[in-house]
Design a protein around this motif. Structure first.
Motif, PDB file in Angstrom:
ATOM      1  N   LEU A  22       0.745  -1.286   0.062  1.00 17.49           N
ATOM      2  CA  LEU A  22       0.152   0.085   0.003  1.00 17.49           C
ATOM      3  C   LEU A  22       0.762   1.146  -0.036  1.00 17.49           C
ATOM      4  N   LYS A  23       1.806   1.120   0.841  1.00 13.94           N
ATOM      5  CA  LYS A  23       2.773   2.430   0.720  1.00 13.94           C
ATOM      6  C   LYS A  23       3.637   2.642  -0.476  1.00 13.94           C
ATOM      7  N   THR A  24       3.879   1.475  -1.083  1.00 14.64           N
ATOM      8  CA  THR A  24       4.377   1.892  -2.497  1.00 14.64           C
ATOM      9  C   THR A  24       3.464   2.133  -3.592  1.00 14.64           C
ATOM     10  N   ALA A  25       2.147   1.646  -3.499  1.00 10.55           N
ATOM     11  CA  ALA A  25       1.138   2.123  -4.470  1.00 10.55           C
ATOM     12  C   ALA A  25       0.871   3.615  -4.161  1.00 10.55           C
ATOM     13  N   GLY A  26       0.742   4.204  -3.021  1.00 13.04           N
ATOM     14  CA  GLY A  26       0.614   5.463  -2.655  1.00 13.04           C
ATOM     15  C   GLY A  26       1.831   6.389  -3.179  1.00 13.04           C
ATOM     16  N   LEU A  27       2.856   5.941  -3.054  1.00 11.99           N
ATOM     17  CA  LEU A  27       3.934   6.612  -3.382  1.00 11.99           C
ATOM     18  C   LEU A  27       4.046   6.704  -5.003  1.00 11.99           C
ATOM     19  N   LEU A  28       3.775   5.560  -5.947  1.00 13.23           N
ATOM     20  CA  LEU A  28       3.645   5.513  -7.232  1.00 13.23           C
ATOM     21  C   LEU A  28       2.511   6.488  -7.633  1.00 13.23           C
ATOM     22  N   VAL A  29       1.544   6.523  -7.085  1.00 12.00           N
ATOM     23  CA  VAL A  29       0.435   7.622  -7.695  1.00 12.00           C
ATOM     24  C   VAL A  29       0.991   8.978  -7.134  1.00 12.00           C
ATOM     25  N   PHE A  30       1.576   9.232  -5.840  1.00  6.09           N
ATOM     26  CA  PHE A  30       2.173  10.410  -5.693  1.00  6.09           C
ATOM     27  C   PHE A  30       3.072  10.986  -6.558  1.00  6.09           C
ATOM     28  N   LEU A  31       4.003  10.115  -6.929  1.00  8.31           N
ATOM     29  CA  LEU A  31       5.172  10.429  -7.843  1.00  8.31           C
ATOM     30  C   LEU A  31       4.611  10.637  -9.225  1.00  8.31           C
ATOM     31  N   GLY A  32       3.740   9.877  -9.452  1.00  3.12           N
ATOM     32  CA  GLY A  32       3.096  10.088 -10.936  1.00  3.12           C
ATOM     33  C   GLY A  32       2.553  11.445 -11.298  1.00  3.12           C
ATOM     34  N   LEU A  33       2.050  12.015 -10.195  1.00  2.00           N
ATOM     35  CA  LEU A  33       1.548  13.542 -10.678  1.00  2.00           C
ATOM     36  C   LEU A  33       2.657  14.199 -10.848  1.00  2.00           C
ATOM     37  N   LEU A  63      -6.352  24.250 -21.479  1.00  2.00           N
ATOM     38  CA  LEU A  63      -7.149  23.512 -20.448  1.00  2.00           C
ATOM     39  C   LEU A  63      -7.976  24.440 -19.581  1.00  2.00           C
ATOM     40  N   GLY A  64      -7.719  25.735 -19.795  1.00  4.39           N
ATOM     41  CA  GLY A  64      -8.607  26.753 -19.200  1.00  4.39           C
ATOM     42  C   GLY A  64     -10.038  26.808 -19.131  1.00  4.39           C
ATOM     43  N   PRO A  65     -10.515  26.332 -20.404  1.00  2.68           N
ATOM     44  CA  PRO A  65     -12.124  26.487 -20.522  1.00  2.68           C
ATOM     45  C   PRO A  65     -12.632  25.311 -19.831  1.00  2.68           C
ATOM     46  N   ILE A  66     -12.040  24.206 -19.075  1.00  2.10           N
ATOM     47  CA  ILE A  66     -12.577  23.136 -18.389  1.00  2.10           C
ATOM     48  C   ILE A  66     -12.925  23.547 -17.042  1.00  2.10           C
ATOM     49  N   ALA A  67     -14.121  23.001 -16.490  1.00  7.10           N
ATOM     50  CA  ALA A  67     -14.846  23.731 -15.306  1.00  7.10           C
ATOM     51  C   ALA A  67     -13.638  23.470 -14.119  1.00  7.10           C
ATOM     52  N   ASP A  68     -13.584  24.266 -13.251  1.00 10.72           N
ATOM     53  CA  ASP A  68     -12.775  24.290 -12.075  1.00 10.72           C
ATOM     54  C   ASP A  68     -12.916  23.154 -11.288  1.00 10.72           C
ATOM     55  N   LEU A  69     -14.199  22.604 -11.229  1.00 11.00           N
ATOM     56  CA  LEU A  69     -14.136  21.296 -10.346  1.00 11.00           C
ATOM     57  C   LEU A  69     -13.121  20.330 -10.599  1.00 11.00           C
ATOM     58  N   TYR A  70     -12.865  20.091 -11.981  1.00  8.44           N
ATOM     59  CA  TYR A  70     -11.844  19.349 -12.277  1.00  8.44           C
ATOM     60  C   TYR A  70     -10.474  19.424 -11.827  1.00  8.44           C
ATOM     61  N   GLY A  71     -10.097  20.697 -11.946  1.00 12.72           N
ATOM     62  CA  GLY A  71      -8.826  21.047 -11.421  1.00 12.72           C
ATOM     63  C   GLY A  71      -8.660  20.602 -10.042  1.00 12.72           C
ATOM     64  N   TYR A  72      -9.802  21.140  -9.129  1.00 18.71           N
ATOM     65  CA  TYR A  72      -9.892  20.674  -7.691  1.00 18.71           C
ATOM     66  C   TYR A  72      -9.841  19.272  -7.641  1.00 18.71           C
ATOM     67  N   ALA A  73     -10.490  18.249  -8.458  1.00 18.34           N
ATOM     68  CA  ALA A  73     -10.527  16.740  -8.333  1.00 18.34           C
ATOM     69  C   ALA A  73      -9.150  16.377  -8.504  1.00 18.34           C
ATOM     70  N   LEU A  74      -8.291  16.869  -9.685  1.00 16.14           N
ATOM     71  CA  LEU A  74      -7.040  16.526  -9.732  1.00 16.14           C
ATOM     72  C   LEU A  74      -6.041  16.636  -8.598  1.00 16.14           C
ATOM     73  N   LEU A  75      -6.133  17.906  -7.868  1.00 15.19           N
ATOM     74  CA  LEU A  75      -5.505  18.331  -6.736  1.00 15.19           C
ATOM     75  C   LEU A  75      -5.964  17.218  -5.602  1.00 15.19           C
ATOM     76  N   GLY A  76      -7.135  17.015  -5.719  1.00 15.58           N
ATOM     77  CA  GLY A  76      -7.774  15.857  -4.517  1.00 15.58           C
ATOM     78  C   GLY A  76      -7.129  14.551  -4.790  1.00 15.58           C
ATOM     79  N   VAL A  77      -6.958  13.969  -5.831  1.00 16.18           N
ATOM     80  CA  VAL A  77      -5.887  13.011  -6.122  1.00 16.18           C
ATOM     81  C   VAL A  77      -4.898  12.859  -5.743  1.00 16.18           C
ATOM     82  N   PHE A  78      -3.938  14.052  -5.927  1.00 17.78           N
ATOM     83  CA  PHE A  78      -2.676  14.547  -5.009  1.00 17.78           C
ATOM     84  C   PHE A  78      -2.711  14.249  -3.546  1.00 17.78           C
ATOM     85  N   LEU A  79      -3.784  14.892  -3.048  1.00 18.19           N
ATOM     86  CA  LEU A  79      -4.097  14.990  -1.561  1.00 18.19           C
ATOM     87  C   LEU A  79      -4.380  13.617  -1.065  1.00 18.19           C
ATOM     88  N   CYS A  80      -5.004  12.892  -1.546  1.00 20.00           N
ATOM     89  CA  CYS A  80      -5.412  11.730  -1.237  1.00 20.00           C
ATOM     90  C   CYS A  80      -4.385  10.552  -1.256  1.00 20.00           C
TER      91      CYS A  80
END
Length: 167
Positions: A22-33, A63-80
């Motif tokens: 699990l730690k390795t998986a989280g690290l791969l996701v975190f570094l992948g961002l 990417l500016g025309p995309i709704a801000d919700l998706y930007g926050y969702a991508l930052l949520g991926v990073f945070l989670c």
């Protein structure tokens, strides 16, 4: 009289195997961002482009025309992903493991939402015109593969733990 159970090295290794996965998986996701995911941009740069902070990002201005919700969702991926790593270190064994798994699952759901939005945009004629005119290639790069490997490792580790193959 208090009885103590002495664990063998094999028992100790079994207890920590899924947590290590699990730690390795989280690290791969975190570094992948931080690695290029698509458009030669990392996840943080893509999120900033969606949120409209494109002064220094070049290709992210598309990417500016995309709704801000998706930007926050991508930052949520990073945070989670970051919180899942922290949860496995800070919390008790089982509690921290399952909190870490839950956070990676939320991270996966958020990344699927963002990926579906990009998929719907890639099918639009406007984006096709922009990408062919400016020579921008929309391909998954190292960061995307790292994140995919991290999510796959987390699922495999969780299945192995639930099936009680390893603990």
């Amino acid at each position: 009289m208090i009885k103590y159970r002495v664990k063998s090295m094999r028992d100790t290794m079994k207890l920590s195997a899924t947590t290590t996965i699990l730690k390795t998986a989280g690290l791969l996701v975190f570094l992948g961002l931080f690695l290029p995911i698509t458009y030669d941009l990392g996840g943080y740069q893509v999120a900033q482009g969606i949120l409209g902070n494109t002064q220094q990002l070049g290709k992210a201005t598309l990417l500016g025309p995309i709704a801000d919700l998706y930007g926050y969702a991508l930052l949520g991926v990073f945070l989670c992903a970051l919180l899942s790593i922290v949860a496995t270190y800070v919390s008790k064994r089982d509690f921290g493991y399952f909190v870490g798994c839950a956070l990676l699952a939320v991270s996966l759901l958020l990344s699927i939402v963002v990926a579906l939005k990009f998929l719907s945009l890639s099918n639009s004629k406007f984006l096709h015109f922009i990408t062919t005119t400016f020579g921008i290639q929309v391909t998954i790069q190292a960061g995307g593969y790292s994140m995919g490997a991290g999510y796959l490792a987390a699922v495999v580790g969780f299945v192995l733990r639930v099936a009680k193959i390893i603990k």
